[in-house]
Motif scaffolding. Structure first.
Motif, PDB file in Angstrom:
ATOM      1  N   CYS A 186      33.260   6.686 -31.609  1.00 18.94           N
ATOM      2  CA  CYS A 186      34.403   6.509 -32.634  1.00 18.94           C
ATOM      3  C   CYS A 186      33.872   7.070 -33.856  1.00 18.94           C
ATOM      4  O   CYS A 186      32.896   7.646 -34.128  1.00 18.94           O
ATOM      5  CB  CYS A 186      34.158   4.869 -32.559  1.00 18.94           C
ATOM      6  SG  CYS A 186      32.823   4.099 -33.052  1.00 18.94           S
ATOM      7  N   GLU A 187      34.771   6.995 -34.832  1.00 20.95           N
ATOM      8  CA  GLU A 187      34.568   7.606 -36.030  1.00 20.95           C
ATOM      9  C   GLU A 187      34.258   6.651 -37.138  1.00 20.95           C
ATOM     10  O   GLU A 187      35.082   5.752 -37.297  1.00 20.95           O
ATOM     11  CB  GLU A 187      35.693   8.432 -36.628  1.00 20.95           C
ATOM     12  CG  GLU A 187      35.604   9.173 -37.704  1.00 20.95           C
ATOM     13  CD  GLU A 187      36.640  10.372 -37.951  1.00 20.95           C
ATOM     14  OE1 GLU A 187      37.253  10.347 -39.013  1.00 20.95           O
ATOM     15  OE2 GLU A 187      36.897  10.841 -36.955  1.00 20.95           O
ATOM     16  N   ALA A 188      33.253   6.801 -37.860  1.00 19.66           N
ATOM     17  CA  ALA A 188      32.569   5.963 -38.828  1.00 19.66           C
ATOM     18  C   ALA A 188      33.077   6.502 -40.224  1.00 19.66           C
ATOM     19  O   ALA A 188      33.269   7.650 -40.409  1.00 19.66           O
ATOM     20  CB  ALA A 188      31.266   5.512 -38.936  1.00 19.66           C
ATOM     21  N   PRO A 189      33.199   5.380 -41.189  1.00 21.22           N
ATOM     22  CA  PRO A 189      33.769   6.040 -42.553  1.00 21.22           C
ATOM     23  C   PRO A 189      32.471   6.920 -43.130  1.00 21.22           C
ATOM     24  O   PRO A 189      31.311   6.789 -42.744  1.00 21.22           O
ATOM     25  CB  PRO A 189      33.765   4.666 -43.559  1.00 21.22           C
ATOM     26  CG  PRO A 189      32.956   3.741 -42.786  1.00 21.22           C
ATOM     27  CD  PRO A 189      32.939   4.112 -41.081  1.00 21.22           C
ATOM     28  N   SER A 190      32.882   7.661 -43.908  1.00 19.30           N
ATOM     29  CA  SER A 190      32.005   8.644 -44.714  1.00 19.30           C
ATOM     30  C   SER A 190      32.497   8.891 -45.955  1.00 19.30           C
ATOM     31  O   SER A 190      33.825   8.950 -46.154  1.00 19.30           O
ATOM     32  CB  SER A 190      31.759   9.906 -43.624  1.00 19.30           C
ATOM     33  OG  SER A 190      32.915  10.632 -43.618  1.00 19.30           O
ATOM     34  N   ARG A 191      31.901   9.682 -46.971  1.00 16.80           N
ATOM     35  CA  ARG A 191      32.223  10.175 -48.296  1.00 16.80           C
ATOM     36  C   ARG A 191      32.036  11.713 -48.128  1.00 16.80           C
ATOM     37  O   ARG A 191      31.004  11.975 -47.409  1.00 16.80           O
ATOM     38  CB  ARG A 191      31.362   9.706 -49.256  1.00 16.80           C
ATOM     39  CG  ARG A 191      31.933   8.065 -49.648  1.00 16.80           C
ATOM     40  CD  ARG A 191      31.292   7.783 -50.952  1.00 16.80           C
ATOM     41  NE  ARG A 191      31.920   6.275 -51.363  1.00 16.80           N
ATOM     42  CZ  ARG A 191      31.127   5.446 -51.658  1.00 16.80           C
ATOM     43  NH1 ARG A 191      29.912   5.364 -51.669  1.00 16.80           N
ATOM     44  NH2 ARG A 191      31.828   4.340 -52.138  1.00 16.80           N
ATOM     45  N   ALA A 214      33.384   0.477 -38.115  1.00 13.05           N
ATOM     46  CA  ALA A 214      34.186  -0.698 -39.092  1.00 13.05           C
ATOM     47  C   ALA A 214      33.393  -0.923 -40.277  1.00 13.05           C
ATOM     48  O   ALA A 214      33.860  -1.753 -41.126  1.00 13.05           O
ATOM     49  CB  ALA A 214      34.595  -1.716 -38.322  1.00 13.05           C
ATOM     50  N   ALA A 215      32.324  -0.182 -40.701  1.00 14.59           N
ATOM     51  CA  ALA A 215      31.729  -0.452 -41.602  1.00 14.59           C
ATOM     52  C   ALA A 215      32.115  -0.026 -42.848  1.00 14.59           C
ATOM     53  O   ALA A 215      33.127   0.834 -42.777  1.00 14.59           O
ATOM     54  CB  ALA A 215      30.112   0.286 -41.506  1.00 14.59           C
ATOM     55  N   GLN A 216      31.779  -0.396 -43.802  1.00 14.50           N
ATOM     56  CA  GLN A 216      32.472  -0.185 -45.354  1.00 14.50           C
ATOM     57  C   GLN A 216      31.491   0.265 -46.243  1.00 14.50           C
ATOM     58  O   GLN A 216      30.278  -0.147 -46.323  1.00 14.50           O
ATOM     59  CB  GLN A 216      33.134  -1.413 -45.800  1.00 14.50           C
ATOM     60  CG  GLN A 216      34.273  -1.941 -45.210  1.00 14.50           C
ATOM     61  CD  GLN A 216      35.603  -0.842 -45.008  1.00 14.50           C
ATOM     62  OE1 GLN A 216      35.849  -0.193 -45.870  1.00 14.50           O
ATOM     63  NE2 GLN A 216      35.989  -0.580 -43.766  1.00 14.50           N
TER      64      GLN A 216
END
Length: 316
Positions: free
Chosen positions: A277-282, A35-37
């Motif tokens: 789980c899938e974390a955010p990425s660019r 859930a990190a941003q």
């Protein structure tokens, strides 16, 4: 994510009571990372003009705010110190070894404190039945733009594949046991997870524990991406373990995946048995480096290229 102690007094002769809030379990830590941003604003760039094929990144343990990075194959056997905002904090040579195909760097336990583990494990042509991990004491930071004295290798771990030679770009070091884990860099399908006992003397066999499906689903360049592109984006290119050893983070060209790791599991077992789980990425065209923050409350990614952005994601 730390321990909270709440002391309350009931008055009179009653002794103060202390309530302990338990540490979050691995599932909670993994969920928080997923859930990190991204940190708001434009990410800082890697300042060093020498880091053009960044293939490994890890948080230093000896000094706060220092990250160690290295280039891919064909470059000198050199470590680069990077600051919180990508600053060039200097570099130094690793004595007596060559950068055949350095693909990752990790921190792990050793006599007298944590050590750095440099993974010379890449093999694009599949002709290296044995690969190596160089273990060294974390050196002092040279200073902005400076070249520090060479650092000696304390130990070389020789790893052998069980069957045919494989290409790999991930090195995980268990902070609890020192055992090593790597993942076959496979384009499409399930990728094998291999484990080695770091305490073994002489050539150390990599043992296949199982496999994982790393095909990407998140940071693709457009919504109409083909299945073949998604499969290619799912090749494992870097990984890291939290300092507490309770979560494992692996990046591919297209996404970041986080596994919880329980007390009774090895790192390899956690990856094979647990659901990530899938974390955010660019989207990073040649993203081959990831590192978990020392406090476990975020992570950073970086791509190959000249002065690439140092992307950071944090737990709110």
């Amino acid at each position: 994510l730390g321990l909270v102690l709440l002391a309350t007094s009931c008055g009179g002769d009653s002794a103060p009571s202390t309530t302990t809030v338990a540490e979050p379990d691995p599932d909670e830590v993994a969920a928080a990372l997923c859930a990190a941003q991204p940190v708001p604003g434009d990410p800082p760039a890697i300042e060093s003009s020498e880091l053009v094929e960044t293939s490994g990144l890890v948080a230093g343990r000896a000094e706060d705010g220092v990250w160690w990075a290295h280039n891919d194959s064909g470059f000198p056997a050199r470590l680069h110190a990077v600051g919180e905002a990508g600053e060039d904090l200097g570099s130094l040579e690793v004595e007596g070894v060559a950068n055949v195909d350095w693909e990752d760097i990790a921190a792990g336990p050793g006599p007298g404190g944590d050590l750095l583990y440099v993974a010379d494990i890449g093999d694009n042509t599949g002709d290296r039945p044995g690969v190596t991990v160089e273990v060294l004491r974390e050196p002092p930071v040279p200073g902005p733009g400076e070249v520090g004295p060479p650092v000696a290798v304390e130990r070389t771990i020789e790893l052998t594949w069980p069957d045919a030679a494989l290409d790999a770009e991930v090195l995980l070091v268990d902070p609890r046991t020192g055992d090593l884990v790597t993942i076959h860099k496979r384009f499409g399908g399930r990728a094998g997870v291999y484990e080695a006992d770091a305490a073994s003397a002489g050539p150390t066999p990599l043992v296949e524990v199982g496999s994982v499906d790393l095909r990407a689903s998140a940071a693709v360049p457009n919504e109409g991406a083909s299945l073949s592109l998604l499969e290619n984006l799912g090749a494992a290119t870097a990984g890291d373990v939290s300092a507490a050893g309770d979560v494992i983070v692996v990046r591919t060209y297209g996404t970041v995946l986080v596994w919880p790791r329980y007390e009774d599991q090895s790192l390899a077992e956690a990856m094979v048995e647990n659901q990530p789980c899938e974390a955010p990425s660019r989207f990073e065209l040649q993203g081959e480096a990831i590192a978990v923050d020392p406090d476990g409350r975020g992570y950073r990614t970086v791509s190959e290229g000249t002065n690439p952005p140092l992307n950071r994601f944090v737990v709110g």
